[in-house]
Scaffold this active site. Structure first.
Site, PDB file in Angstrom:
ATOM      1  N   SER A  83     -67.711 -31.418 -45.388  1.00 43.15           N
ATOM      2  CA  SER A  83     -68.381 -32.588 -45.964  1.00 43.15           C
ATOM      3  C   SER A  83     -68.017 -32.820 -47.430  1.00 43.15           C
ATOM      4  O   SER A  83     -68.624 -33.656 -48.095  1.00 43.15           O
ATOM      5  CB  SER A  83     -69.892 -32.452 -45.810  1.00 43.15           C
ATOM      6  OG  SER A  83     -70.291 -31.152 -46.144  1.00 43.15           O
ATOM      7  N   THR A 185     -73.271 -32.856 -49.352  1.00 41.94           N
ATOM      8  CA  THR A 185     -72.696 -32.975 -50.691  1.00 41.94           C
ATOM      9  C   THR A 185     -72.961 -31.730 -51.523  1.00 41.94           C
ATOM     10  O   THR A 185     -74.055 -31.193 -51.457  1.00 41.94           O
ATOM     11  CB  THR A 185     -73.409 -34.146 -51.408  1.00 41.94           C
ATOM     12  OG1 THR A 185     -73.157 -35.319 -50.668  1.00 41.94           O
ATOM     13  CG2 THR A 185     -72.977 -34.310 -52.836  1.00 41.94           C
ATOM     14  N   THR A 203     -68.344 -35.252 -52.737  1.00 45.09           N
ATOM     15  CA  THR A 203     -68.611 -35.349 -51.300  1.00 45.09           C
ATOM     16  C   THR A 203     -67.525 -36.158 -50.590  1.00 45.09           C
ATOM     17  O   THR A 203     -66.823 -36.962 -51.213  1.00 45.09           O
ATOM     18  CB  THR A 203     -69.968 -36.057 -51.072  1.00 45.09           C
ATOM     19  OG1 THR A 203     -70.343 -35.949 -49.706  1.00 45.09           O
ATOM     20  CG2 THR A 203     -69.918 -37.521 -51.428  1.00 45.09           C
ATOM     21  N   ARG A 213     -67.268 -47.612 -47.250  1.00 46.57           N
ATOM     22  CA  ARG A 213     -68.646 -47.257 -47.618  1.00 46.57           C
ATOM     23  C   ARG A 213     -68.636 -46.249 -48.775  1.00 46.57           C
ATOM     24  O   ARG A 213     -67.879 -45.284 -48.788  1.00 46.57           O
ATOM     25  CB  ARG A 213     -69.353 -46.667 -46.403  1.00 46.57           C
ATOM     26  CG  ARG A 213     -70.811 -46.241 -46.644  1.00 46.57           C
ATOM     27  CD  ARG A 213     -70.938 -44.779 -47.015  1.00 46.57           C
ATOM     28  NE  ARG A 213     -72.329 -44.329 -47.021  1.00 46.57           N
ATOM     29  CZ  ARG A 213     -72.715 -43.141 -47.457  1.00 46.57           C
ATOM     30  NH1 ARG A 213     -71.833 -42.283 -47.904  1.00 46.57           N
ATOM     31  NH2 ARG A 213     -73.978 -42.806 -47.430  1.00 46.57           N
ATOM     32  N   THR A 236     -78.834 -35.032 -52.498  1.00 50.30           N
ATOM     33  CA  THR A 236     -78.009 -34.929 -51.305  1.00 50.30           C
ATOM     34  C   THR A 236     -78.773 -35.589 -50.156  1.00 50.30           C
ATOM     35  O   THR A 236     -79.966 -35.808 -50.265  1.00 50.30           O
ATOM     36  CB  THR A 236     -77.671 -33.454 -50.985  1.00 50.30           C
ATOM     37  OG1 THR A 236     -76.850 -33.395 -49.819  1.00 50.30           O
ATOM     38  CG2 THR A 236     -78.917 -32.623 -50.747  1.00 50.30           C
ATOM     39  N   GLY A 237     -78.057 -35.902 -49.101  1.00 46.61           N
ATOM     40  CA  GLY A 237     -78.709 -36.589 -47.988  1.00 46.61           C
ATOM     41  C   GLY A 237     -78.207 -38.010 -47.862  1.00 46.61           C
ATOM     42  O   GLY A 237     -77.127 -38.340 -48.359  1.00 46.61           O
TER      43      GLY A 237
HETATM   44  N1  ASP Z   1     -75.188 -38.170 -50.229  1.00 44.29           N
HETATM   45  C1  ASP Z   1     -73.950 -38.192 -49.498  1.00 44.29           C
HETATM   46  C2  ASP Z   1     -73.636 -39.593 -49.096  1.00 44.29           C
HETATM   47  O1  ASP Z   1     -74.511 -40.299 -48.649  1.00 44.29           O
HETATM   48  C3  ASP Z   1     -73.906 -37.350 -48.299  1.00 44.29           C
HETATM   49  C4  ASP Z   1     -74.596 -36.045 -48.326  1.00 44.29           C
HETATM   50  O2  ASP Z   1     -75.211 -35.624 -49.276  1.00 44.29           O
HETATM   51  O3  ASP Z   1     -74.533 -35.351 -47.330  1.00 44.29           O
HETATM   52  O4  ASP Z   1     -72.496 -39.961 -49.160  1.00 44.29           O
END
Ligand code: ASP
Length: 323
Positions: A83, A185, A203, A213, A236-237
């Site tokens: 990731s 991330t 990330t 995106r 993150t998320g």
């Molecule tokens: N925050 C990141 C994104 O939306 C992804 C992640 O943290 O897993 O690109």
């Protein structure tokens, strides 16, 4: 009229209070009354080697900025981490596109988004900060800038990542899944021996996202925010949810109002839950530290963790969550 006068008086008192707060903080620092925070590194999820790399820099007396850059570079180069950087899962067209940003103790920042073919977007982001009058470069422009500055073009799509894309194509459903598969991330915050704070975030974004995106991770104030006077935060998320609430900036601003990092992360998560429908289906986690060396982390759902490094010891910590 009386109400208006009261309002003006209150606003004036407010600004005097704020100004005094700032003056006294700076004056206290100058007078050495505000103790320097202890050197430390924190990073999202479970990447101990990344913290080890960062800690080496801090131990030698290096800048927190160098520490966080070196720390996350380790993850960017790791093909097993699917990731971030090299080996990251591609978008729905099979292209690996990377987002990263970095912020130093003076509030300088640099960012790249939708960058392809470059293994270390965090170092390109740093160069954007140091060598250009801009904060963010995107796509082909970011690639051109990286190549002009000596970065090598690399195929970032590993066999494993390609395989997972082939499997995904069978159904071709873009549905972010909590904590598994597509959100990981690395966000890292560091405090150097000089007490100064810096942060980095990198990330490959949500797996199998639409081509083009961009998530929260390269956006200053969303994926990362550092204010050396107060502290720093990373997210993150699901990037869309973090952007909608200016997540990392929010956490730092809550700390500015006096909340410890833990309470600030919890309030930011509560804000997302209050304002965004669908929170049961996605994950967001915040990680923060303040100038006193306090650390906090919180997520919507269980499963979010972070690595805390202090005095050369690395500790994996499970963050709390709302559900
Ligand atoms: N925050 C990141 C994104 O939306 C992804 C992640 O943290 O897993 O690109």
């Amino acid at each position: 009229m009386a109400d208006r006068r009261k309002f003006i008086a209150r606003s004036l008192l407010g600004s005097v209070g704020i100004a005094l707060g700032n003056i006294s903080r700076a004056a206290h620092r100058q007078a050495g009354i505000l103790a320097a925070p202890p050197p430390m590194v924190v990073s999202t999820w479970n990447n101990v080697p990344a913290n080890k790399t960062a800690w080496k820099v801090i131990k030698k007396g290096g800048r927190a900025l160098d520490a966080v850059e070196q720390g996350v570079r380790r993850v960017e180069a790791d093909p097993e981490d699917m990731s971030v950087g090299y080996g990251g899962r591609p978008d729905r067209d099979g292209k690996v596109t990377l987002d990263a940003c970095i912020m130093d103790e003076e509030g300088n920042c640099g960012s790249v988004c939708f960058l392809q073919h470059i293994m270390h977007p965090i170092s390109v982001a740093r160069l954007v900060m140091e060598k250009t009058p801009h904060v963010m470069l995107a796509g082909d422009g970011a690639l051109q800038f990286a190549l002009e500055n000596g970065f090598r073009q690399t195929n970032l799509l590993t066999a494993d990542a390609e395989k997972s894309w082939e499997e995904w194509k069978v159904k071709s459903q873009y549905q972010p899944v909590i904590n598994i598969e597509n959100h990981d991330t690395i966000g890292m915050l560091g405090i150097g021996q000089d007490g100064r704070i810096a942060g980095a975030c990198t990330t490959s974004g949500a797996a199998f996202k639409m081509h083009g995106r961009v998530g929260d991770s390269p956006i200053i104030g969303a994926g990362l925010f550092v204010d050396d006077e107060i502290g720093a935060a990373v997210a993150t998320g699901l990037g869309e949810a973090v952007i909608k609430t200016a997540g990392s900036f929010l956490v730092v601003e809550l700390m500015r109002q006096g909340m410890p990092p833990q309470a600030a992360c919890e309030e930011a998560i509560r804000r997302i839950i209050r304002k965004q429908k669908g929170y049961r289906e996605f994950q967001v986690g915040f990680l923060a530290l303040n100038r006193e060396g306090m650390v906090g982390a919180y997520a919507i759902h269980p499963g979010f963790s972070y690595v805390l490094t202090r005095d050369g010891a690395h500790e994996m910590v499970q963050a709390g969550s709302s559900f």
